[in-house]
Design a protein around this motif. Structure first.
Motif, mmCIF file in Angstrom:
data_model
loop_
_atom_site.group_PDB
_atom_site.id
_atom_site.type_symbol
_atom_site.label_atom_id
_atom_site.label_comp_id
_atom_site.label_asym_id
_atom_site.label_seq_id
_atom_site.Cartn_x
_atom_site.Cartn_y
_atom_site.Cartn_z
ATOM 1 N N ARG A 59 41.600 39.546 26.795
ATOM 2 C CA ARG A 59 42.023 39.978 25.456
ATOM 3 C C ARG A 59 43.541 40.002 25.352
ATOM 4 O O ARG A 59 44.104 39.875 24.277
ATOM 5 N N TYR A 99 37.469 41.320 30.819
ATOM 6 C CA TYR A 99 37.579 41.428 29.354
ATOM 7 C C TYR A 99 38.990 41.799 28.893
ATOM 8 O O TYR A 99 39.603 41.097 28.083
ATOM 9 N N MET A 147 34.011 45.556 44.349
ATOM 10 C CA MET A 147 33.833 46.970 44.687
ATOM 11 C C MET A 147 34.104 47.901 43.502
ATOM 12 O O MET A 147 33.565 48.996 43.437
ATOM 13 N N SER A 174 35.974 48.739 21.862
ATOM 14 C CA SER A 174 35.234 47.598 21.357
ATOM 15 C C SER A 174 34.433 46.933 22.477
ATOM 16 O O SER A 174 33.419 46.323 22.212
ATOM 17 N N TYR A 175 34.881 47.073 23.698
ATOM 18 C CA TYR A 175 34.163 46.426 24.800
ATOM 19 C C TYR A 175 32.883 47.179 25.128
ATOM 20 O O TYR A 175 31.820 46.598 25.193
ATOM 21 N N ALA A 197 40.199 42.455 60.648
ATOM 22 C CA ALA A 197 41.256 43.309 60.095
ATOM 23 C C ALA A 197 40.931 43.666 58.650
ATOM 24 O O ALA A 197 41.071 44.816 58.228
ATOM 25 N N MET A 198 40.456 42.641 57.895
ATOM 26 C CA MET A 198 40.142 42.923 56.495
ATOM 27 C C MET A 198 38.969 43.895 56.396
ATOM 28 O O MET A 198 38.990 44.839 55.600
ATOM 29 N N LYS A 216 32.747 55.293 28.785
ATOM 30 C CA LYS A 216 33.172 54.873 30.109
ATOM 31 C C LYS A 216 33.963 55.958 30.830
ATOM 32 O O LYS A 216 34.984 56.404 30.339
ATOM 33 N N GLN A 257 40.903 37.491 14.753
ATOM 34 C CA GLN A 257 40.620 38.679 15.568
ATOM 35 C C GLN A 257 40.145 39.848 14.706
ATOM 36 O O GLN A 257 39.622 40.823 15.236
ATOM 37 N N TRP A 260 43.727 35.577 52.522
ATOM 38 C CA TRP A 260 43.609 37.046 52.534
ATOM 39 C C TRP A 260 43.799 37.608 51.125
ATOM 40 O O TRP A 260 43.020 38.422 50.655
ATOM 41 N N TYR A 313 45.430 52.094 31.326
ATOM 42 C CA TYR A 313 46.310 51.704 30.235
ATOM 43 C C TYR A 313 45.506 51.253 29.029
ATOM 44 O O TYR A 313 45.772 51.628 27.896
ATOM 45 N N PHE A 314 44.470 50.460 29.293
ATOM 46 C CA PHE A 314 43.655 49.966 28.189
ATOM 47 C C PHE A 314 42.879 51.079 27.538
ATOM 48 O O PHE A 314 42.715 51.116 26.324
ATOM 49 N N ILE A 322 50.271 43.758 27.601
ATOM 50 C CA ILE A 322 49.926 45.183 27.763
ATOM 51 C C ILE A 322 49.833 45.495 29.257
ATOM 52 O O ILE A 322 50.285 46.529 29.714
ATOM 53 N N ILE A 323 49.219 44.568 30.015
ATOM 54 C CA ILE A 323 49.250 44.712 31.472
ATOM 55 C C ILE A 323 50.598 44.155 31.914
ATOM 56 O O ILE A 323 50.779 42.937 31.970
ATOM 57 N N LYS A 373 39.335 52.009 53.003
ATOM 58 C CA LYS A 373 39.519 52.232 51.571
ATOM 59 C C LYS A 373 38.253 52.836 50.960
ATOM 60 O O LYS A 373 38.311 53.779 50.181
ATOM 61 N N LYS A 374 37.108 52.268 51.324
ATOM 62 C CA LYS A 374 35.847 52.757 50.781
ATOM 63 C C LYS A 374 35.609 54.214 51.180
ATOM 64 O O LYS A 374 35.126 55.020 50.384
ATOM 65 N N VAL A 412 39.023 47.413 54.401
ATOM 66 C CA VAL A 412 38.102 47.684 53.302
ATOM 67 C C VAL A 412 37.276 48.932 53.610
ATOM 68 O O VAL A 412 37.053 49.781 52.744
ATOM 69 N N THR A 444 45.569 49.347 35.092
ATOM 70 C CA THR A 444 45.250 48.539 33.914
ATOM 71 C C THR A 444 44.155 49.184 33.090
ATOM 72 O O THR A 444 44.250 49.304 31.878
ATOM 73 N N TYR A 475 40.767 39.519 49.172
ATOM 74 C CA TYR A 475 40.816 40.939 48.824
ATOM 75 C C TYR A 475 40.792 41.133 47.304
ATOM 76 O O TYR A 475 40.176 42.079 46.812
ATOM 77 N N LEU A 503 41.470 50.174 23.633
ATOM 78 C CA LEU A 503 40.905 48.826 23.626
ATOM 79 C C LEU A 503 39.525 48.780 24.259
ATOM 80 O O LEU A 503 38.771 47.867 24.031
ATOM 81 N N ARG A 518 45.013 52.843 25.127
ATOM 82 C CA ARG A 518 45.237 52.119 23.863
ATOM 83 C C ARG A 518 43.966 51.979 23.039
ATOM 84 O O ARG A 518 43.958 51.313 22.017
#
Lengths: 552, 159
Positions: free
Chosen positions: B46, B42, B35, A486-487, A40-41, A465, A118, B24, A477-478, B117-118, A48-49, A45, A474, B28, A483, A481
Motif C-alpha cells: 500500500r 499488505y 514466525m 481497511s486490511y 548458527a542461524m 488486531k 484509491q 543469511w 506505525y501503520f 510511511i515505512i 529469539k523465539k 532463531v 512498521t 532470516y 491503515l 495511522r
C-alpha cells in the motif's frame, strides 16, 4: 604470494595424485563447508523465539476476546418503514447510513472514484449491507432539504443522475403529520437540539420507535418528561452516540474491567477542531429564504422556550439569550443554530456528550456528583453566544475519580483520550495503546526483568488486531495511522451505520440498544450540569436522591 | 581453463562469504516473516510509490493474490537464502533473488521528494541497498562458487 602463484598452486594441488580417502574427504568438506552456518542461524532463531515466548505470556493478558460490538441479524426480519425528521447535514449522513442518498451525491462519489482509484467511498456505499428498511416519509422545514431527502428515499437502487427512482416518500410539512402517518413504524430525528425533547415525546405518544441525534434534550425540565415518556412506552429508543460501536472502546472496557490498569483516578478527554465547519459556521444554502423555510416551526415549542427563558433569566444568564429576537427570520441562525444557546447546547451538548458517553460506556460512570466549567468565545467572535473554548471537570467521588474535558475549536492538535490508572494508562485514538506505569506494583517483576519497558506503549490494538510490543515498528506505525483498519475488516467501519443497524435489529428482536433511555438520561444530565456550571459560573451538583441538579 | 580453477584461494573465500552472507540475510528475512503472527506485505505494498505504484497497490485489492504474494515472500526468501548458504541450485536461487529484489526496488524506488510511511533506515537517492544487493548477486552469477564450495559440487559433479 602473488595471485598467479596462488592459482598455479591451486591447480597443482588439484592435479596432485592423492589417496582415494583424502580425496573424497576433501570433496565432502568442499561440498558441505557452509552447513555450520545453518547451525548458527538455528541457534539465533531459537534464542529469539525463547525470548519472544516469555514476552508473549505477558502480552497475552491484554489479548482476550472482547464483547462483539455487532448484533446478530435475524435473517427473516421484517421490513421497517421509516420517517426521517430533519435532513440537514447530519440527517443526510444518517440516511446514507441507512443506504439512501440523492442521485447527485452518488454522482459526486463516482467523480471521486474517477479522480482517484484509491477512493473506495462509492464502492463501499454500493456494498453497504442492506438494512431492509423503506423510507416512507420525510419532513424538513427547509423545502430544498425535504425534496432532496425524498429523492434519496426513492433512490433505492443507489443510482446516479438520470437513474431510475422508486416511488417518492411522502413529504410532510409538519413533523406531527409525519408522526400521525399509519405507514411509518419508526422515526429518525436529526433536528436542531431545541426540538429533540418535544419530538421524542410526540413520537413516543404516536407509538413510533425513535433514533434521535445527541444530545437528548435542550432544557433540564424536558429531560424528565422525555425519560418518563420513553420508560413508560414499549418503543425501542436509541440516542445517536455512534461511539458505542467503536471496537477499541469495547476492548478498553474489557481491559478496565479486568483491573489490568489498576485504580483509575483521572480521565482526560478533549475536542480539537480548527475549521469553520467544525466551529458550526455551516454554509448557507443559496435557495434559502423566508418562502422556502418555515420559520414559525423553527422557533420551537413554546413550552420549551418558556423553560429556557425562565432558567436563563432566573440565574442571571440573560446576556446569553438572543441577541436577536426569536421571531426574526435569520439565515445565519437557521443554518448555524449551534452557535446560539437559543437553539443549541454548545460544546457541552454537541461534543462533550460524545466524550462523556464513551467513558460512561467503558466505566458505567453514571451522572457526575459535580461539574465545574470555564471558557469563553476566544476565537470565533462572530456574534455567537456559546463558547468556542470550554473546560469542564466532572467529579465522581464515589469512584475516587475525576473526568476532565477540554475543548477548543481553534486548534486540531491531536489529543487522545487518556484513562489513567496506577498500573497503566490506556490511550484511545485511532488505536488503543496501553502504557505500563513505571511505579506499577502489578507489573513490578516484569519491569525488573526487562520484559516490560515502562513509559513505552506495551500493547496496541487496532481494529481486530492485537499488536504487542514484539510487533515490528512498521506494524506499530501503520496501526497508528489507522491503515490496518481497511486490511483487517476488508473495509473501514462506519460506526453510524452500525449504530443505526443495532437500533433496527433491536426493534425486530425487541431488545435494548446500547444507548437507550437510561444512558441518554445520564448523558443529558451530565451535559446540562456542565452547561449550567458555565452559564452560572459556579459548581453544579447532582442530588441523586431527588434526581435534581442543585447548587450545593 | 575449467571453471573451478578460475579463482585464487582468497578470491574464492570472499566470494563464498559474500554468497553466504546474502543467503543469511534472505533466509532470516523469510524466517522472520514466517514466525511473525499474521504477517502480510499488505502495508508495504500500500505504501508503494513511483511509476509502478498503481500495479503494486492493485495487488492488495485481491485477497487471493495477497495470499500468494505473502507466501512468495515468506517461503521464497527462506528457500533462496537456504540455497545461497548451502550452495545448492544457486543458479535458480540467484534468478529468484534478482526477481524479488527488482520488485522491492521498483515498488519502493528511492526517488527525490518521495516520502514512505515505512521510513528507510538510511538516506538514499536513486541507489539503495536493494539495488546494491541486486548488483552483488549479478556479480555472484558471473563469478559462481557453488560448484566449488557447496552442494552444487555434488549435484553437478561430472559422472
Amino acid at each position: 604470494m602473488s595471485g598467479k602463484e596462488e592459482i598455479s598452486q591451486h591447480i597443482h594441488e588439484e592435479n596432485k595424485p592423492a589417496s582415494p580417502n583424502s580425496n573424497s574427504r576433501r570433496e565432502a568438506l568442499k561440498t558441505l563447508a557452509t552447513i555450520p552456518v545453518l547451525g548458527a542461524m538455528a541457534y539465533g532463531v531459537y534464542q529469539k523465539k525463547k525470548k519472544e515466548h516469555n514476552n508473549k505470556l505477558v502480552g497475552n493478558i491484554f489479548s482476550f476476546d472482547a464483547d462483539p460490538a455487532v448484533i446478530d441479524r435475524q435473517p427473516d426480519g421484517k421490513t421497517i418503514r421509516l420517517g426521517i425528521i430533519g435532513i440537514g447535514l447530519r440527517g443526510s449522513q444518517l440516511m446514507q447510513a441507512l443506504g439512501f442518498a440523492t442521485p447527485q451525491y452518488i454522482e459526486s462519489l463516482r467523480e471521486l472514484e474517477k479522480k482517484d482509484s484509491q477512493n473506495t467511498r462509492y464502492k463501499d456505499f454500493l456494498e453497504q449491507e442492506d438494512l431492509n428498511v423503506e423510507i416512507k416519509g420525510v419532513c424538513d422545514i427547509f423545502d430544498v432539504y425535504a425534496k432532496d431527502a425524498a429523492l434519496a428515499g426513492a433512490n433505492v437502487n443507489k443510482e446516479g443522475v438520470n437513474g431510475k427512482l422508486e416511488k417518492l416518500p411522502t413529504i410532510y410539512k409538519h413533523y406531527k403529520e409525519l408522526l400521525a402517518a399509519k405507514d411509518i413504524d419508526a422515526v429518525v430525528i436529526a433536528t436542531p437540539d431545541h426540538w429533540h425533547g418535544t419530538m421524542i415525546i410526540d413520537a413516543v405518544n404516536a407509538g413510533k420507535h425513535v433514533y434521535v441525534e445527541k444530545p437528548l434534550t435542550w432544557t433540564v425540565p424536558e429531560t424528565y418528561l422525555v425519560a418518563d415518556a420513553v420508560r413508560k412506552s414499549g418503543i425501542v429508543f436509541q440516542l445517536g452516540h455512534q461511539g458505542r460501536q467503536i471496537e477499541i472502546n469495547h476492548r478498553a472496557k474489557g481491559i478496565i474491567q479486568k483491573g489490568l490498569i489498576g485504580k483509575i483516578t483521572l480521565i482526560e478527554v478533549s475536542t480539537n477542531r480548527n475549521d469553520p465547519n467544525g466551529a458550526w459556521v455551516y454554509p448557507i444554502h443559496p435557495e434559502a429564504n423566508p418562502s422556502t423555510i418555515d420559520w414559525k416551526q423553527f422557533e420551537g415549542n413554546p413550552e420549551r422556550i418558556k423553560e429556557y427563558f425562565d432558567y436563563m433569566t432566573s440565574v442571571g444568564a440573560a446576556k446569553y439569550v438572543g441577541p436577536e429576537a426569536r421571531e426574526k427570520f435569520s439565515l445565519e441562525r437557521f443554518f448555524r443554530w449551534r452557535c446560539w444557546w437559543d437553539y443549541g447546547t454548545g460544546l457541552s451538548g454537541d461534543l462533550l456528550t460524545h466524550e462523556y458517553d464513551a467513558m460512561n460506556h467503558m466505566l458505567n460512570l453514571g451522572i457526575p456528583a459535580s461539574a465545574t466549567s470555564s471558557g469563553g468565545v476566544y476565537f470565533f467572535k462572530d456574534g455567537r453566544t456559546v463558547p468556542d473554548v470550554l473546560q469542564t471537570t466532572f467529579e465522581f467521588p464515589d469512584r475516587d475519580m475525576s473526568l476532565l474535558y477540554t475543548a477548543t475549536l481553534a486548534s486540531q492538535y491531536k489529543r487522545s483520550r487518556k484513562i489513567m490508572g496506577t498500573d497503566a494508562t490506556i490511550e484511545l485514538g485511532s488505536t488503543l495503546d496501553v502504557t505500563i506505569d513505571r511505579a506499577s506494583v502489578r507489573y513490578k517483576d516484569k519491569i525488573e526483568k526487562g520484559i516490560i519497558k515502562p513509559g513505552e506503549p506495551f500493547y496496541r490494538y487496532a481494529s481486530g488486531k492485537s499488536i504487542d510490543a514484539l510487533s515490528s515498528a512498521t506494524e506499530m506505525y501503520f496501526a497508528e495511522r489507522g491503515l490496518l483498519f481497511s486490511y483487517v475488516e476488508g473495509k473501514r467501519y462506519n460506526t453510524t451505520f452500525l449504530h443505526i443497524r443495532e437500533w433496527l435489529e433491536c426493534i425486530r428482536q425487541n431488545k435494548k440498544p446500547s444507548c437507550g433511555i437510561e444512558e441518554a438520561f445520564e448523558e443529558a444530565m451530565a451535559a446540562h450540569m456542565g452547561t449550567r456550571a458555565y452559564l452560572e459560573g459556579r459548581t453544579m451538583y447532582w442530588d441523586a436522591d431527588k434526581q435534581q441538579i442543585t447548587r450545593g | 581453463m575449467s571453471e573451478k580453477h578460475a579463482y585464487s584461494c582468497s578470491q574464492l573465500s570472499w566470494l563464498v562469504i559474500l554468497r553466504v552472507l546474502i543467503g543469511w540475510y534472505f533466509m532470516y528475512e523469510g524466517l522472520a516473516k514466517i514466525m511473525a503472527p499474521n504477517w502480510s506485505s499488505y502495508a508495504y505494498l500500500r505504501d508503494s510509490k513511483g511509476i509502478f505504484a498503481p500495479l503494486f497497490t492493485l495487488l492488495t485489492d485481491y485477497p487471493v493474490v495477497m495470499t500468494m504474494v505473502n507466501a512468495i515472500n515468506m517461503y521464497g526468501l527462506t528457500v533462496i537464502g537456504l540455497c545461497l548458504i548451502l550452495g545448492c541450485f544457486v543458479k535458480f536461487a540467484n534468478i529468484g533473488a534478482i526477481g524479488l529484489l527488482s520488485l522491492y526496488y521498483l515498488s519502493h524506488p528511492p526517488l527525490l521528494d518521495v516520502h514512505y510511511i515505512i521510513r528507510p533506515e538510511g538516506s538514499y537517492m536513486w541507489v539503495d541497498k536493494n539495488l546494491i544487493m541486486l548488483v552483488a548477486i549479478v556479480v555472484l552469477m558471473l563469478f559462481p562458487t557453488s560448484k566449488m564450495i557447496g552442494l552444487d559440487r555434488y549435484i553437478y559433479r561430472k559422472k
